[in-house]
Enzyme design. Structure first.
Site, short mmCIF file in Angstrom:
data_model
loop_
_atom_site.label_atom_id
_atom_site.label_comp_id
_atom_site.label_asym_id
_atom_site.label_seq_id
_atom_site.Cartn_x
_atom_site.Cartn_y
_atom_site.Cartn_z
N LYS A 189 49.29 44.14 41.16
CA LYS A 189 49.98 43.71 39.96
C LYS A 189 49.10 44.01 38.76
O LYS A 189 48.16 43.28 38.47
CB LYS A 189 50.32 42.22 39.99
CG LYS A 189 51.36 41.84 38.92
CD LYS A 189 51.26 40.41 38.43
CE LYS A 189 50.32 40.24 37.29
NZ LYS A 189 50.71 40.95 36.02
N GLU A 264 36.68 37.43 40.34
CA GLU A 264 35.70 37.89 39.35
C GLU A 264 36.22 37.40 38.01
O GLU A 264 37.24 37.89 37.51
CB GLU A 264 35.57 39.41 39.39
CG GLU A 264 34.36 39.93 38.65
CD GLU A 264 34.67 40.32 37.23
OE1 GLU A 264 34.38 39.50 36.32
OE2 GLU A 264 35.19 41.42 37.00
N CYS A 298 34.09 40.98 30.60
CA CYS A 298 33.71 39.69 31.17
C CYS A 298 32.19 39.52 31.16
O CYS A 298 31.70 38.39 31.08
CB CYS A 298 34.26 39.56 32.59
SG CYS A 298 33.92 40.99 33.63
N GLU A 399 33.91 31.55 26.27
CA GLU A 399 34.09 33.00 26.24
C GLU A 399 35.08 33.38 25.14
O GLU A 399 36.19 32.86 25.09
CB GLU A 399 34.61 33.50 27.60
CG GLU A 399 34.73 34.99 27.70
CD GLU A 399 35.19 35.45 29.07
OE1 GLU A 399 34.66 36.47 29.55
OE2 GLU A 399 36.06 34.79 29.66
#
Length: 505
Positions: A189, A264, A298, A399
Site C-alpha cells: 500500500k 520503522e 525520519c 518530530e
C-alpha cells in the site's frame, strides 16, 4: 507547468494520466471505479489520477497473494532463479532510470539530486538481495551424540507492506526486494500522496518475470486499505514505515491475529559537533543531515549540539551556507532544497516554528513559508535554524519533518550524551570529531540504531537501518532483513541403531 516539465512529459512513457491497481499480475481498475488525483508539490498541479482501492479490492489482492504463496511456484524456485529475476528487475529499472527519476520528482517535489540518489539505491537494493539470498540458509547445530539438528529458512507467507510518502520508490524497494527474495508474496500500500513509482515498480516486477499474485499494489486510504490489511487474518506479516503514532496503532491491531510486525518510525536525531572536529566537514555534513530531502526524513539530524568552544565559529559558517541553499525548480541540477509534500505538512512545520517563537527561541534563519519564483502555487518552506532553545520545548522534543533544525551548546562529553539520549526516539545520530577513541566511546553510549561518524550518510544497501525506543524495531536494508521475512524451522532427527524408549515402558 514549466517548459522543462513539458519536455520531460513528452519524453517519458512512464508518465501517464491514469495508474491502475496491480492485482494477481494484472493492471486493473478498482471494483467501484473510484479514483483519486495526485499533485506535484512544487507546482500544485495535478500529475495523474490513480485507481483507489476499496476493501473489496484488497480482499482480491490478499486472495491472489495467498494463492500465489500456498499453491504457486515462486517460493519453490531455486534461490538462483529468484536472484536472476531480482537482477532483471534492477536491470529494467536501470534502463528506465531517467524516467523513474522524473516521475518521482513530479510526485514528490524533491530535488533532482535527491531523486537520483534514491532511485539508484532502489535499484541497488534489488541487486543486493539478489546476492544476499544465495547465501541465506539454515545451520547445523551441535547436539548430543546420535542426534542431528539442522535449521531451514522458510518464507513467512503473505506480507502487507505500507510505504511512506517521503521516499516512495526507495522504501518500496526496501520492502519488496527482501520479501520476494525469500519467497514471500506481498501486498503493497503506497502512500496516497505519492503512489506513482510504487505502482510502476509493481509493473516492472511483472515484466521481469515475477509470477502473478506475488507482487500486488493497492493504493488507497490508510483508514480503509491499510487497516484492512493489518487486521486481515490471511496476512502473516506487516512491515510499516511512517510515524510513531500510526506505528503504535498498527502494532495494536496486528496483535489481534499475532502477526509479525516490523516498524520503522519517527526520529529526532542528534548531531554532535565536538571542538576537535573538522569544522568545514561538520558544517557541510550538518547541512546535509537536516536539509537533504527538505528535512522530510525520519533520521534527519534535527537536533544540533555544538561544543561551546567552537559554537560561534561553527554557527557563522552554518548560517552563511544555509542562506545560500537554493530552492526552486526540482528538475534544475543546481536546486538543493525541494518542495514540502502538501499544504497540510507545510502548516505543521510552520506551527512548530511559531511555537518556538512563543516559547522564547530565536529564529536566526528562515522561519516562514518560502516564495519561489515560477512555483508560486507549490508548497515551500525556508531552511530554518532555531537557537536559544531549551530541552523542554516542543520544537526540541517532537518530530517536525521539515527543513528545521534546533541548535544548542554543550560543555563536555558527558553532558552531550545525556542530552542526545533525552528523547523518546532512537533512530539516527551523528558525531563529528578527529578523536577516534572519543568517537567510539560516544557512539557506544548513544541510544540509536544508526551512528554516523564524520559522515552525513545514514545507509547503503548492506548496512542495517532501524531504531531504538519509539523509533521502532527490526532492521531493513541488510542481510538480517531476510530473517524478518522467514521462519526458522528446527529439524531434529535420531540416527542411533537402538530404538529410543525414554519412558522405559
Amino acid at each position: 507547468m514549466t517548459a522543462t516539465h513539458e519536455v520531460n512529459k513528452e519524453q517519458t512513457s512512464l508518465k501517464r494520466d491514469y495508474y491502475q491497481l496491480i492485482i494477481n499480475g494484472e493492471k486493473v481498475d478498482s471494483i467501484n471505479n473510484e479514483r483519486f488525483p495526485t499533485y506535484n508539490p512544487a507546482t500544485g498541479e495535478r500529475v495523474a489520477e490513480v485507481a483507489k482501492a476499496s476493501k473489496e479490492d484488497v480482499e482480491k489482492a490478499v486472495e491472489a497473494a495467498r494463492n500465489a504463496f500456498d499453491h504457486g511456484k515462486w517460493k519453490k524456485y531455486p534461490v538462483g532463479r529468484r536472484a536472476k529475476i531480482l537482477n532483471k528487475i534492477a536491470a529494467i529499472m536501470r534502463s528506465r532510470f531517467d524516467e523513474l527519476v522524473e516521475l518521482e520528482i513530479l510526485d514528490t517535489g524533491k530535488s533532482l539530486h535527491a531523486a537520483q540518489g534514491q532511485i539508484m539505491q532502489a535499484i541497488e537494493d534489488f541487486e543486493f538481495y539478489a546476492g544476499a539470498i544465495v547465501g541465506h540458509r539454515g545451520v547445523v547445530n551441535n547436539v548430543p551424540g546420535q542426534f542431528h539438528n539442522y535449521t531451514e529458512k522458510e518464507p513467512v507467507g503473505v506480507c502487507a507492506q505500507i510505504i511512506p510518502w517521503n521516499y516512495p520508490l526507495m522504501m518500496a524497494a526496501w520492502k519488496i526486494a527482501p520479501a520476494i527474495a525469500v519467497g514471500c508474496s506481498v501486498i503493497v500500500k503506497p502512500a496516497s500522496l505519492t503512489p506513482l513509482t510504487a505502482i510502476v515498480l509493481g509493473e516492472i516486477c511483472i515484466e521481469a518475470g515475477v509470477p502473478e499474485g506475488v507482487v500486488n499494489i493497492v493504493p488507497g486510504s490508510g483508514a480503509d486499505v491499510g487497516d484492512y490489511l493489518v487486521q486481515h487474518p490471511k496476512v502473516d506479516k506487516v512491515a510499516f514505515t511512517g510515524s510513531t503514532p500510526v506505528g503504535r496503532n498498527i502494532m495494536e491491531k496486528a496483535s489481534q491475529t499475532l502477526k509479525r510486525v516490523t516498524l520503522e518510525l519517527g526520529g529526532k536525531s542528534p548531531n554532535i559537533v565536538f571542538d576537535d572536529a573538522d569544522l568545514d566537514a561538520a558544517v557541510d555534513g550538518s547541512l546535509f543531515g537536516i536539509f537533504y530531502n527538505t528535512g522530510q526524513s525520519c533520521e534527519a539530524r534535527s537536533r544540533l549540539y555544538v561544543h561551546e568552544n567552537i559554537y560561534d565559529e561553527f554557527m557563522t559558517k552554518f548560517i552563511e551556507k544555509t542562506k545560500k541553499l537554493k530552492l526552486g525548480n526540482p528538475f534544475d541540477k543546481d536546486t538543493q532544497v525541494g518542495a514540502i509534500i502538501d499544504q497540510k505538512q507545510l502548516n505543521v512545520i510552520d506551527s512548530y516554528v511559531q511555537s518556538a517563537r512563543e516559547d522564547g527561541a530565536e529564529i536566526v534563519v528562515g522561519g516562514k513559508p518560502a516564495k519561489v519564483e515560477g512555483f508560486e502555487n507549490g508548497f515551500w518552506y525556508e531552511p530554518t535554524i532555531i537557537t536559544n532553545v531549551t530541552h523542554d520545548m516542543k520544537v526540541v522534543r517532537e518530530e517536525i519533518f521539515g527543513p528545521v533544525v534546533v541548535v544548542m551548546k554543550f560543555k563536555d562529553e558527558k553532558e552531550v550524551i545525556k542530552l542526545a539520549n533525552d528523547t523518546e526516539y532512537g533512530l539516527g545520530s551523528a558525531i563529528w570529531t578527529k578523536d577516534g577513541a572519543k568517537a567510539t566511546r560516544v557512539a557506544n553510549q548513544i541510544q540509536a540504531g544508526i551512528v554516523m561518524i564524520n559522515c552525513p550518510f545514514s545507509a547503503f544497501p548492506g548496512t542495517p537501518f532501524g531504531g531504538y525506543k519509539q523509533s521502532g524495531f527490526g532492521r531493513e536494508l541488510c542481510i538480517e532483513t531476510l530473517d524478518l521475512y522467514t521462519e526458522t524451522k528446527s529439524i531434529l532427527s535420531y540416527y542411533g541403531s537402538r530404538p529410543l524408549n525414554p519412558l522405559g515402558v
